[in-house]
Design a protein around this motif. Structure first.
Motif, short mmCIF file in Angstrom:
data_model
loop_
_atom_site.label_atom_id
_atom_site.label_comp_id
_atom_site.label_asym_id
_atom_site.label_seq_id
_atom_site.Cartn_x
_atom_site.Cartn_y
_atom_site.Cartn_z
N SER A 183 2.59 4.25 -2.45
CA SER A 183 3.96 4.55 -2.72
C SER A 183 4.67 4.48 -1.43
O SER A 183 5.86 4.79 -1.17
CB SER A 183 4.07 5.91 -3.38
N THR A 184 3.78 4.22 -0.37
CA THR A 184 4.58 4.29 1.09
C THR A 184 4.05 2.99 1.74
O THR A 184 2.83 2.32 1.21
CB THR A 184 3.89 5.35 1.88
N ASP A 185 4.89 2.68 2.87
CA ASP A 185 4.41 1.31 3.59
C ASP A 185 3.67 1.52 4.52
O ASP A 185 4.13 2.41 5.44
CB ASP A 185 5.84 0.82 3.98
N GLU A 189 4.00 4.53 7.75
CA GLU A 189 3.34 5.80 7.73
C GLU A 189 1.90 5.19 6.63
O GLU A 189 1.82 4.37 6.22
CB GLU A 189 4.11 6.85 6.71
N PRO A 191 -0.39 5.40 3.87
CA PRO A 191 -0.53 5.57 2.26
C PRO A 191 -1.77 6.51 2.07
O PRO A 191 -2.85 6.30 2.49
CB PRO A 191 -0.41 4.10 1.92
N PRO A 441 12.44 0.35 3.14
CA PRO A 441 12.25 0.90 1.71
C PRO A 441 12.92 0.14 0.70
O PRO A 441 13.72 -0.77 0.98
CB PRO A 441 12.87 2.29 1.93
#
Length: 509
Positions: A183-185, A189, A191, A441
């Motif tokens: 859910s993060t790049d 950062e 994941p 995002p």
């Protein structure tokens, strides 16, 4: 190059590092050219290409290879073809668009992309994505994956590998052990993948195992935290549990293992370049990809090999794999390609992905004397895709067409001005260009103020929604007919314009 113990053998660890290369700078900036030449003098293994024109890249590769004492490996991340990095090359649709079609389409596209790479002397492509797009909120995978379910992804990953490698260009299954459920790049950062080991084996690892069975020449390990596979929480690309014990031993992979780019923030925020490269080698990776400081990475890795921190036997094995790849790449001489033929293949692949739902009588747009088209874009977002779409549509539509870019933060005064300008339009097209981009995002378009503005624009008009990229955009605006392209590539924009103007038909969604 003979492999033997001694200082030359220690210094050969530089060949396991692939450095960043910007041909656009190399051909124009003497200081930058000298810095790259210095890496060649130190025995760097090769370079990953990030920009330039076709001529820039060809000239740069030729010059650097002439300086090297061994065959350099030139690589690129070209999931959608050379245009992803090189400005005057052909672009192909994203993997998700290919995944909707017969795997033979994917195989043909992969073959064409590989031929274009080989025409420049590039022998290694960091593609395809073997990730499964199981999380719609994933900000970096999305349409880069072939689908949302393992069976489809497996079919197309294997087709891509076949098409690519028969042209003499190494493919690379990424991002092991699976980035699709994040859910993060991972450019920004680290994941966290929360799936259990059983879930990972049953889903995320399936395409990678299939790629291994298909004979993929390389596997890229992602910058991911996967507690189910490494209880200590080490980043996957630096994890012995994930690289050596899972990928090498349990899955039996004997090809080249490469890290994701080591200049990404999850690495640079935690490690110096030398520490990162050495940790990757210690975990079982063959290649450290684009460390932030390649010289530091070489120096640190040399010390680690000299001191016994790194295995001499594993170093020999890694060099043997890279030697074999370089030899195999060299056995396929550069070839000439037809840009126009590749562009036609790209367009055909884009057309095959189009899906249409709703009231087809709203189309074609040529039935109207006046239309209005709005592209939804963020303030600082690239405008290349919507601009291309508008250009293609203008070439195919002879009537009066108003176009505008609008964002979620549109002012009421602008809403009133647009509404007045398009008062006589009979049909409105709202186009959303949304796809994963490194460091950005995903946009949120379900804004009530935006929906209210679009309703005002569309009052008394027929309504068309174009989703050019991510298929699951939430907009909060009702359309009469919806067109999905599953890519915002240039051929996908052209295909959308062709369908909307009635030049071609489209499949039902």
């Amino acid at each position: 190059m003979s492999i033997h113990n001694g200082e030359a053998f220690v210094q050969s660890i530089a060949r396991r590092i692939i450095a960043r290369l910007h041909p656009a700078r190399y051909v124009r900036d003497g200081d930058y050219r000298d810095s790259i030449s210095a890496l060649v003098a130190r025995g760097i293994g090769g370079f990953c290409i990030f920009d330039g024109t076709l001529d820039d890249v060809s000239e740069t590769i030729g010059q650097l290879q002439s300086l090297a004492q061994h065959r350099l490996l030139f690589a690129i991340d070209a999931e959608t073809g050379l245009r992803m990095r090189i400005e005057d090359a052909v672009e192909f649709p994203h993997a998700f668009a290919l995944g909707l079609q017969d795997p033979r389409v994917t195989e043909g596209v992969a073959s064409a992309i590989a031929a274009s790479l080989r025409s420049l002397g590039i022998g290694w492509n960091f593609a395809p994505c073997a990730d499964i797009a199981s999380n719609p909120n994933n900000p970096i995978i999305g349409i880069r994956a072939f689908g949302t379910e393992a069976p489809r992804v497996v079919e197309h990953v294997c087709a891509w590998i076949r098409g690519h490698q028969r042209e003499g260009v190494a493919a690379c299954a990424k991002h092991f052990p699976g980035h699709g459920d994040a859910s993060t790049d991972s450019h920004i950062e680290l994941p966290l993948i929360t799936a259990s080991a059983d879930e990972l084996v049953a889903r995320e690892l399936v395409p990678f195992y299939a790629a291994i069975k298909e004979g993929v020449r390389s596997v890229m390990v992602g910058h991911l935290a996967v507690p189910a596979l490494d209880e200590g929480g080490q980043i996957a690309s630096l994890s012995e549990a994930i690289v050596r014990r899972l990928l090498r031993e349990r899955l039996g992979y004997e090809g080249i293992v490469v890290t994701d780019a080591l200049d990404m923030r999850p690495i640079t925020q935690r490690y110096a370049s030398g520490q990162a490269a050495t940790a990757a080698f210690a975990a079982g990776c063959d290649v450290a990809l684009v460390p932030a400081d390649a010289h530091e990475a070489i120096e640190f890795a040399e010390r680690a090999l000299r001191s016994g921190m790194l295995s001499l036997e594993e170093h020999r094995d890694a060099l043997a794999r890279l030697d074999q790849l370089a030899e195999d790449v060299a056995s396929f001489p550069p070839t000439s390609i037809s840009q126009s033929e590749h562009a036609q293949r790209a367009l055909e692949a884009a057309v095959g992905a189009l899906r249409l739902a709703g009231d087809r009588s709203v189309l074609p747009l040529t039935q109207y004397a006046h239309i209005a088209a709005f592209a939804l874009v963020e303030h600082d977002a690239p405008l290349d895709a919507p601009t291309e779409f508008f250009r293609y549509l203008a070439q195919l539509y002879d009537g009066n067409m108003d176009v505008a870019f609008i964002s979620r933060e549109i002012e009421q005064s602008d809403v009133a001005a647009h509404a007045e300008a398009i008062a006589q339009a009979e049909c409105i097209i709202v186009a959303v260009f949304e796809r994963p981009r490194a460091g950005r995002p995903l946009s949120r378009w379900d804004d009530p103020n935006l929906a209210e503005a679009l309703e005002r624009f569309a009052e008394g008009k027929r309504r068309v929604l174009l989703l050019a990229g991510a298929p699951a955009v939430k907009l909060g605006w009702r359309a009469d007919v919806v067109l999905w392209t599953f890519s915002d590539s240039s051929p996908s924009c052209a295909a959308a314009a062709l369908l909307l103007s009635g030049r071609i038909g489209g499949d039902e969604q």
